[in-house]
Motif scaffolding. Sequence first.
Motif, PDB file in Angstrom:
ATOM      1  N   LYS A  88       0.832  -1.210   0.000  1.00 34.74           N
ATOM      2  CA  LYS A  88       0.000   0.000   0.000  1.00 34.74           C
ATOM      3  C   LYS A  88       0.864   1.257   0.000  1.00 34.74           C
ATOM      4  O   LYS A  88       0.649   2.175  -0.799  1.00 34.74           O
ATOM      5  CB  LYS A  88      -0.927   0.007   1.228  1.00 34.74           C
ATOM      6  N   THR A  89       1.844   1.308   0.893  1.00 32.78           N
ATOM      7  CA  THR A  89       2.714   2.482   0.992  1.00 32.78           C
ATOM      8  C   THR A  89       3.530   2.664  -0.276  1.00 32.78           C
ATOM      9  O   THR A  89       3.666   3.781  -0.782  1.00 32.78           O
ATOM     10  CB  THR A  89       3.630   2.360   2.226  1.00 32.78           C
ATOM     11  N   ILE A  90       4.063   1.591  -0.817  1.00 33.89           N
ATOM     12  CA  ILE A  90       4.848   1.699  -2.048  1.00 33.89           C
ATOM     13  C   ILE A  90       3.970   2.227  -3.180  1.00 33.89           C
ATOM     14  O   ILE A  90       4.381   3.111  -3.937  1.00 33.89           O
ATOM     15  CB  ILE A  90       5.485   0.341  -2.419  1.00 33.89           C
ATOM     16  N   SER A  91       2.747   1.731  -3.286  1.00 32.48           N
ATOM     17  CA  SER A  91       1.839   2.212  -4.332  1.00 32.48           C
ATOM     18  C   SER A  91       1.524   3.694  -4.141  1.00 32.48           C
ATOM     19  O   SER A  91       1.490   4.457  -5.123  1.00 32.48           O
ATOM     20  CB  SER A  91       0.545   1.396  -4.328  1.00 32.48           C
ATOM     21  N   ALA A  92       1.296   4.120  -2.907  1.00 26.73           N
ATOM     22  CA  ALA A  92       1.024   5.538  -2.626  1.00 26.73           C
ATOM     23  C   ALA A  92       2.242   6.385  -2.984  1.00 26.73           C
ATOM     24  O   ALA A  92       2.119   7.451  -3.600  1.00 26.73           O
ATOM     25  CB  ALA A  92       0.639   5.732  -1.167  1.00 26.73           C
TER      26      ALA A  92
ATOM     27  N   ILE B  73      -1.667  10.281   1.738  1.00 24.72           N
ATOM     28  CA  ILE B  73      -1.188   9.786   3.035  1.00 24.72           C
ATOM     29  C   ILE B  73      -0.710   8.366   2.783  1.00 24.72           C
ATOM     30  O   ILE B  73      -1.507   7.477   2.489  1.00 24.72           O
ATOM     31  CB  ILE B  73      -2.306   9.808   4.094  1.00 24.72           C
ATOM     32  N   SER B  74       0.605   8.166   2.893  1.00 31.11           N
ATOM     33  CA  SER B  74       1.152   6.881   2.463  1.00 31.11           C
ATOM     34  C   SER B  74       1.324   5.882   3.603  1.00 31.11           C
ATOM     35  O   SER B  74       2.116   4.965   3.502  1.00 31.11           O
ATOM     36  CB  SER B  74       2.489   7.098   1.737  1.00 31.11           C
ATOM     37  N   TYR B  75       0.582   6.060   4.665  1.00 30.85           N
ATOM     38  CA  TYR B  75       0.577   5.062   5.733  1.00 30.85           C
ATOM     39  C   TYR B  75      -0.857   4.853   6.178  1.00 30.85           C
ATOM     40  O   TYR B  75      -1.716   5.695   5.938  1.00 30.85           O
ATOM     41  CB  TYR B  75       1.458   5.473   6.912  1.00 30.85           C
TER      42      TYR B  75
ATOM     43  N   ALA C  73      -8.745  15.781  -4.283  1.00 27.08           N
ATOM     44  CA  ALA C  73      -8.768  14.355  -3.948  1.00 27.08           C
ATOM     45  C   ALA C  73      -7.889  14.085  -2.728  1.00 27.08           C
ATOM     46  O   ALA C  73      -6.925  14.801  -2.465  1.00 27.08           O
ATOM     47  CB  ALA C  73      -8.275  13.520  -5.121  1.00 27.08           C
ATOM     48  N   ILE C  74      -8.257  13.026  -2.013  1.00 23.66           N
ATOM     49  CA  ILE C  74      -7.433  12.494  -0.931  1.00 23.66           C
ATOM     50  C   ILE C  74      -7.196  11.022  -1.249  1.00 23.66           C
ATOM     51  O   ILE C  74      -8.127  10.283  -1.576  1.00 23.66           O
ATOM     52  CB  ILE C  74      -8.108  12.638   0.447  1.00 23.66           C
ATOM     53  N   VAL C  75      -5.919  10.627  -1.193  1.00 24.87           N
ATOM     54  CA  VAL C  75      -5.522   9.242  -1.411  1.00 24.87           C
ATOM     55  C   VAL C  75      -4.888   8.768  -0.111  1.00 24.87           C
ATOM     56  O   VAL C  75      -4.010   9.433   0.429  1.00 24.87           O
ATOM     57  CB  VAL C  75      -4.488   9.117  -2.559  1.00 24.87           C
ATOM     58  N   CYS C  76      -5.334   7.645   0.413  1.00 20.57           N
ATOM     59  CA  CYS C  76      -4.759   7.163   1.670  1.00 20.57           C
ATOM     60  C   CYS C  76      -4.747   5.639   1.695  1.00 20.57           C
ATOM     61  O   CYS C  76      -5.359   4.983   0.872  1.00 20.57           O
ATOM     62  CB  CYS C  76      -5.528   7.722   2.854  1.00 20.57           C
ATOM     63  N   CYS C  77      -4.021   5.124   2.662  1.00 24.14           N
ATOM     64  CA  CYS C  77      -3.873   3.679   2.831  1.00 24.14           C
ATOM     65  C   CYS C  77      -4.663   3.221   4.050  1.00 24.14           C
ATOM     66  O   CYS C  77      -4.849   3.974   4.997  1.00 24.14           O
ATOM     67  CB  CYS C  77      -2.403   3.315   3.016  1.00 24.14           C
ATOM     68  N   SER C  78      -5.084   1.979   4.021  1.00 21.49           N
ATOM     69  CA  SER C  78      -5.834   1.427   5.139  1.00 21.49           C
ATOM     70  C   SER C  78      -5.543  -0.059   5.307  1.00 21.49           C
ATOM     71  O   SER C  78      -5.649  -0.825   4.350  1.00 21.49           O
ATOM     72  CB  SER C  78      -7.337   1.603   4.905  1.00 21.49           C
ATOM     73  N   HIS C  79      -5.169  -0.427   6.529  1.00 16.72           N
ATOM     74  CA  HIS C  79      -5.133  -1.851   6.839  1.00 16.72           C
ATOM     75  C   HIS C  79      -6.552  -2.382   6.717  1.00 16.72           C
ATOM     76  O   HIS C  79      -7.503  -1.722   7.124  1.00 16.72           O
ATOM     77  CB  HIS C  79      -4.670  -2.080   8.278  1.00 16.72           C
TER      78      HIS C  79
END
Length: 156
Positions: free
Chosen positions: A15-19, A72-74, A95-101
Amino acid sequence: MEKFIIIAGSPNSGKTISANKTIQKLVADGFVPVHSFAGKVTPFWTITNAQGDETSVGDVTLEKNGKKVLVISYGDIVGSLNWIFNRVHYGDYYAIVCCSHATRGKQVFNFFHDKIGQINLDKTKVIPIYKNLLSGHVNYQKENEHTADLIFELLQ
């Protein structure tokens, strides 16, 4: 805000790498880092790009022609995400792009579920991207790159 893109998946699914790859694509397209809630816009992306470190984490607002995108890359800890989202004014962003467990008790997943309830869905498209299919596979880097390409296209 027109788009809310959530990259969800298990820990270590990329997820973080993709962000981060998405940020790199935006910068290459002319977006300029203008703000970070963590307060380290320039060092975060200058150092990351110079060293090629795709695992650095953080948040950055990028802008091009008045269009702001927050990435947000975490997405591991609810408290960290909550700290940022308490400071975000959705109307300031395209836009907002973020990661989620999406696992580990789903605390972060539930956090975003609640945030979506606060968004005007007549104005904002919520776009979930689930990342796990190639996690740990020999071609997982291709999945990260393809995910970043997809997000970049969605932001155009």
